[in-house]
Design a protein around this motif. Structure first.
Motif, PDB file in Angstrom:
ATOM      1  N   GLN A 132      11.112  47.748  98.200  1.00 24.80           N
ATOM      2  CA  GLN A 132      10.408  48.346  99.202  1.00 24.80           C
ATOM      3  C   GLN A 132      11.124  47.908 100.718  1.00 24.80           C
ATOM      4  O   GLN A 132      11.899  46.814 100.795  1.00 24.80           O
ATOM      5  N   PRO A 133      10.654  48.518 101.784  1.00 29.64           N
ATOM      6  CA  PRO A 133      11.070  48.002 103.166  1.00 29.64           C
ATOM      7  C   PRO A 133      10.332  46.883 103.403  1.00 29.64           C
ATOM      8  O   PRO A 133       9.496  46.239 102.994  1.00 29.64           O
ATOM      9  N   LYS A 134      10.968  45.999 104.502  1.00 30.58           N
ATOM     10  CA  LYS A 134      10.640  44.878 105.218  1.00 30.58           C
ATOM     11  C   LYS A 134       9.536  45.120 105.653  1.00 30.58           C
ATOM     12  O   LYS A 134       9.015  46.048 106.415  1.00 30.58           O
ATOM     13  N   LEU A 135       8.095  44.428 105.513  1.00 33.11           N
ATOM     14  CA  LEU A 135       6.890  44.370 105.878  1.00 33.11           C
ATOM     15  C   LEU A 135       6.900  43.877 107.440  1.00 33.11           C
ATOM     16  O   LEU A 135       7.493  43.059 107.766  1.00 33.11           O
ATOM     17  N   GLN A 136       6.457  44.660 108.272  1.00 32.69           N
ATOM     18  CA  GLN A 136       6.356  44.287 109.805  1.00 32.69           C
ATOM     19  C   GLN A 136       4.797  43.577 110.124  1.00 32.69           C
ATOM     20  O   GLN A 136       3.847  44.245 110.193  1.00 32.69           O
ATOM     21  N   LEU A 137       4.922  42.411 109.698  1.00 31.52           N
ATOM     22  CA  LEU A 137       3.577  41.590 109.808  1.00 31.52           C
ATOM     23  C   LEU A 137       3.306  41.068 111.470  1.00 31.52           C
ATOM     24  O   LEU A 137       2.091  40.849 111.832  1.00 31.52           O
ATOM     25  N   THR A 138       4.332  41.042 112.146  1.00 25.69           N
ATOM     26  CA  THR A 138       4.086  40.726 113.630  1.00 25.69           C
ATOM     27  C   THR A 138       4.866  41.416 114.503  1.00 25.69           C
ATOM     28  O   THR A 138       5.844  42.371 113.959  1.00 25.69           O
ATOM     29  N   SER A 139       4.615  41.627 115.793  1.00 25.28           N
ATOM     30  CA  SER A 139       5.489  42.439 116.850  1.00 25.28           C
ATOM     31  C   SER A 139       6.839  41.904 116.840  1.00 25.28           C
ATOM     32  O   SER A 139       7.754  42.715 117.111  1.00 25.28           O
ATOM     33  N   LEU A 140       7.341  40.830 116.293  1.00 27.73           N
ATOM     34  CA  LEU A 140       8.676  40.556 116.295  1.00 27.73           C
ATOM     35  C   LEU A 140       9.476  40.905 115.120  1.00 27.73           C
ATOM     36  O   LEU A 140      10.710  40.757 115.232  1.00 27.73           O
ATOM     37  N   ASP A 141       8.633  41.495 113.902  1.00 33.30           N
ATOM     38  CA  ASP A 141       9.504  41.666 112.863  1.00 33.30           C
ATOM     39  C   ASP A 141       9.985  43.088 113.144  1.00 33.30           C
ATOM     40  O   ASP A 141       9.594  43.912 113.653  1.00 33.30           O
ATOM     41  N   LYS A 174       3.746  35.009  94.925  1.00 37.93           N
ATOM     42  CA  LYS A 174       4.524  36.170  95.339  1.00 37.93           C
ATOM     43  C   LYS A 174       5.369  35.972  96.630  1.00 37.93           C
ATOM     44  O   LYS A 174       5.293  35.129  97.347  1.00 37.93           O
ATOM     45  N   THR A 175       6.404  37.044  96.697  1.00 35.62           N
ATOM     46  CA  THR A 175       7.156  36.725  97.751  1.00 35.62           C
ATOM     47  C   THR A 175       6.606  37.880  98.847  1.00 35.62           C
ATOM     48  O   THR A 175       5.785  38.450  98.358  1.00 35.62           O
ATOM     49  N   LYS A 176       7.186  37.801 100.085  1.00 41.14           N
ATOM     50  CA  LYS A 176       6.621  38.472 101.078  1.00 41.14           C
ATOM     51  C   LYS A 176       6.916  40.177 100.633  1.00 41.14           C
ATOM     52  O   LYS A 176       7.956  40.674 100.580  1.00 41.14           O
ATOM     53  N   GLY A 177       5.636  40.761 100.596  1.00 42.78           N
ATOM     54  CA  GLY A 177       5.723  42.395 100.337  1.00 42.78           C
ATOM     55  C   GLY A 177       4.610  42.776  99.979  1.00 42.78           C
ATOM     56  O   GLY A 177       3.448  42.157  99.900  1.00 42.78           O
ATOM     57  N   PHE A 178       4.270  44.117  99.818  1.00 41.80           N
ATOM     58  CA  PHE A 178       3.157  44.838  99.681  1.00 41.80           C
ATOM     59  C   PHE A 178       2.789  45.079  98.238  1.00 41.80           C
ATOM     60  O   PHE A 178       3.445  45.676  97.395  1.00 41.80           O
ATOM     61  N   VAL A 179       1.505  44.648  97.878  1.00 44.51           N
ATOM     62  CA  VAL A 179       1.152  44.969  96.421  1.00 44.51           C
ATOM     63  C   VAL A 179      -0.562  45.269  96.978  1.00 44.51           C
ATOM     64  O   VAL A 179      -1.199  44.456  97.686  1.00 44.51           O
ATOM     65  N   GLU A 180      -1.101  46.160  96.259  1.00 47.33           N
ATOM     66  CA  GLU A 180      -2.379  46.619  96.628  1.00 47.33           C
ATOM     67  C   GLU A 180      -3.283  45.478  95.912  1.00 47.33           C
ATOM     68  O   GLU A 180      -3.240  44.724  95.135  1.00 47.33           O
ATOM     69  N   GLY A 181      -4.142  45.014  97.139  1.00 42.27           N
ATOM     70  CA  GLY A 181      -5.185  44.121  96.875  1.00 42.27           C
ATOM     71  C   GLY A 181      -4.742  42.842  96.947  1.00 42.27           C
ATOM     72  O   GLY A 181      -5.849  41.636  96.596  1.00 42.27           O
ATOM     73  N   VAL A 182      -3.504  42.450  97.355  1.00 38.42           N
ATOM     74  CA  VAL A 182      -2.884  41.076  97.556  1.00 38.42           C
ATOM     75  C   VAL A 182      -2.673  40.731  98.875  1.00 38.42           C
ATOM     76  O   VAL A 182      -2.056  41.652  99.469  1.00 38.42           O
ATOM     77  N   VAL A 183      -2.444  39.670  99.490  1.00 35.55           N
ATOM     78  CA  VAL A 183      -2.134  39.376 100.719  1.00 35.55           C
ATOM     79  C   VAL A 183      -0.579  39.512 100.982  1.00 35.55           C
ATOM     80  O   VAL A 183      -0.012  39.443  99.881  1.00 35.55           O
ATOM     81  N   ALA A 184      -0.186  40.034 102.203  1.00 33.57           N
ATOM     82  CA  ALA A 184       1.398  40.167 102.290  1.00 33.57           C
ATOM     83  C   ALA A 184       2.267  39.460 102.236  1.00 33.57           C
ATOM     84  O   ALA A 184       3.383  39.405 101.779  1.00 33.57           O
ATOM     85  N   GLN A 185       1.671  37.971 102.648  1.00 33.70           N
ATOM     86  CA  GLN A 185       2.452  36.967 103.071  1.00 33.70           C
ATOM     87  C   GLN A 185       3.144  36.338 101.661  1.00 33.70           C
ATOM     88  O   GLN A 185       2.608  36.955 100.488  1.00 33.70           O
ATOM     89  N   ASN A 186       4.217  35.617 101.797  1.00 36.59           N
ATOM     90  CA  ASN A 186       4.734  35.007 100.565  1.00 36.59           C
ATOM     91  C   ASN A 186       3.783  33.516 100.222  1.00 36.59           C
ATOM     92  O   ASN A 186       3.316  33.118 101.165  1.00 36.59           O
ATOM     93  N   GLN A 191      -7.318  32.694  93.650  1.00 36.93           N
ATOM     94  CA  GLN A 191      -8.570  33.486  93.834  1.00 36.93           C
ATOM     95  C   GLN A 191      -9.492  32.985  92.942  1.00 36.93           C
ATOM     96  O   GLN A 191      -9.147  32.773  91.912  1.00 36.93           O
ATOM     97  N   VAL A 192     -10.800  32.947  93.351  1.00 37.04           N
ATOM     98  CA  VAL A 192     -12.027  32.395  92.523  1.00 37.04           C
ATOM     99  C   VAL A 192     -13.122  33.253  92.982  1.00 37.04           C
ATOM    100  O   VAL A 192     -13.282  33.914  93.820  1.00 37.04           O
ATOM    101  N   GLY A 193     -13.795  33.509  91.966  1.00 39.92           N
ATOM    102  CA  GLY A 193     -14.804  34.465  91.965  1.00 39.92           C
ATOM    103  C   GLY A 193     -15.864  34.541  90.795  1.00 39.92           C
ATOM    104  O   GLY A 193     -15.704  33.405  89.980  1.00 39.92           O
ATOM    105  N   CYS A 194     -16.617  35.496  90.892  1.00 36.92           N
ATOM    106  CA  CYS A 194     -17.593  35.310  89.777  1.00 36.92           C
ATOM    107  C   CYS A 194     -17.869  37.029  89.020  1.00 36.92           C
ATOM    108  O   CYS A 194     -17.731  37.821  89.956  1.00 36.92           O
ATOM    109  N   ILE A 195     -18.338  36.916  87.993  1.00 33.58           N
ATOM    110  CA  ILE A 195     -18.529  38.506  87.435  1.00 33.58           C
ATOM    111  C   ILE A 195     -19.901  38.700  86.745  1.00 33.58           C
ATOM    112  O   ILE A 195     -20.443  37.497  86.317  1.00 33.58           O
ATOM    113  N   LEU A 196     -20.849  39.528  87.402  1.00 34.50           N
ATOM    114  CA  LEU A 196     -21.760  39.862  86.461  1.00 34.50           C
ATOM    115  C   LEU A 196     -21.781  41.222  85.808  1.00 34.50           C
ATOM    116  O   LEU A 196     -21.139  42.036  86.181  1.00 34.50           O
ATOM    117  N   ARG A 197     -22.318  40.838  84.589  1.00 31.44           N
ATOM    118  CA  ARG A 197     -22.271  41.982  83.609  1.00 31.44           C
ATOM    119  C   ARG A 197     -23.637  42.487  83.246  1.00 31.44           C
ATOM    120  O   ARG A 197     -24.487  41.563  82.972  1.00 31.44           O
TER     121      ARG A 197
END
Length: 200
Positions: A132-141, A174-186, A191-197
């Motif tokens: 994919q193209p490089k992410l623009q995370l700051t105005s300097l990218d 992860k390396t720097k890039g876009f994946v749904e639901g994951v932060v963009a930085q490398n 991740q920690v959480g709980c599940i109610l069922r």
């Protein structure tokens, strides 16, 4: 509308993504087995069976959907595969944008209950690879019309405290890039959480 404003302002191009482009992307949802849900809502049934294919105890269900990325619209083919209580999601996605001459896309896999120990502890894997193209995370990218390879790998676990409550944790790299639901930085991601069922 916020997505359209942000992506068009960011790229500062004569080419733009318009609202009708997003509307047209939703037509891909018509390929999914939504008629099953309609039958469930219109009839007095207590259970819902999602259409799927079964072959030698392996269940398969595809899902096609659009997605919004920092580069433009992408189309996902998600393949759910189940065997006994184990489930895996194999996803492929591909997109094109008026701001780039190259297509972008990737593949990914996630598991659920890949390995279990006495019904209260599970271990799962997750991996993705993209171009994919490089992410623009700051105005300097600088925005470039060029694709880069990247990836993600991780392991997760779930611990059942009771039949209604579970704790889970996941460690990803992860390396720097876009994946749904994951932060963009490398880097490492915890991740920690709980599940109610609810069991009927």
């Amino acid at each position: 509308m916020n997505y359209l404003k942000d992506i068009n302002d960011k790229h500062q191009s004569q080419q733009r993504i318009e609202l009708n482009d997003l509307e047209n992307a939703t037509f891909s949802l018509l390929f999914n087995p939504l008629w099953s849900l309609c039958i469930y809502l219109l009839q007095d049934n207590s259970s819902l069976t999602i259409p799927h294919v079964i072959w030698n105890e392996v269940a398969y269900m595809p899902l096609i959907r659009p997605g919004l990325t920092p580069f433009g619209i992408a189309y996902y083919l998600e393949n759910y595969i189940g065997y006994q209580n184990k489930t895996a999601l194999f996803s492929l996605y591909r997109g094109s944008s008026p701001f780039y001459t190259h297509m972008y896309g990737g593949i990914g896999v996630k598991t659920d209950e890949l390995w279990t120990y006495q019904d209260y502890c599970t271990l799962d894997l997750e991996a993705s690879l993209w171009c994919q193209p490089k992410l623009q995370l700051t105005s300097l990218d600088i925005i470039e019309d060029k694709n880069y390879w990247g990836g993600l790998i991780g392991v997760g676990g779930k611990f059942m405290v009771s039949s209604y409550f579970a704790l889970y944790t996941k460690l990803l790299y992860k390396t720097k890039g876009f994946v749904e639901g994951v932060v963009a930085q490398n880097g490492l991601i915890l991740q920690v959480g709980c599940i109610l069922r609810y069991n009927d």
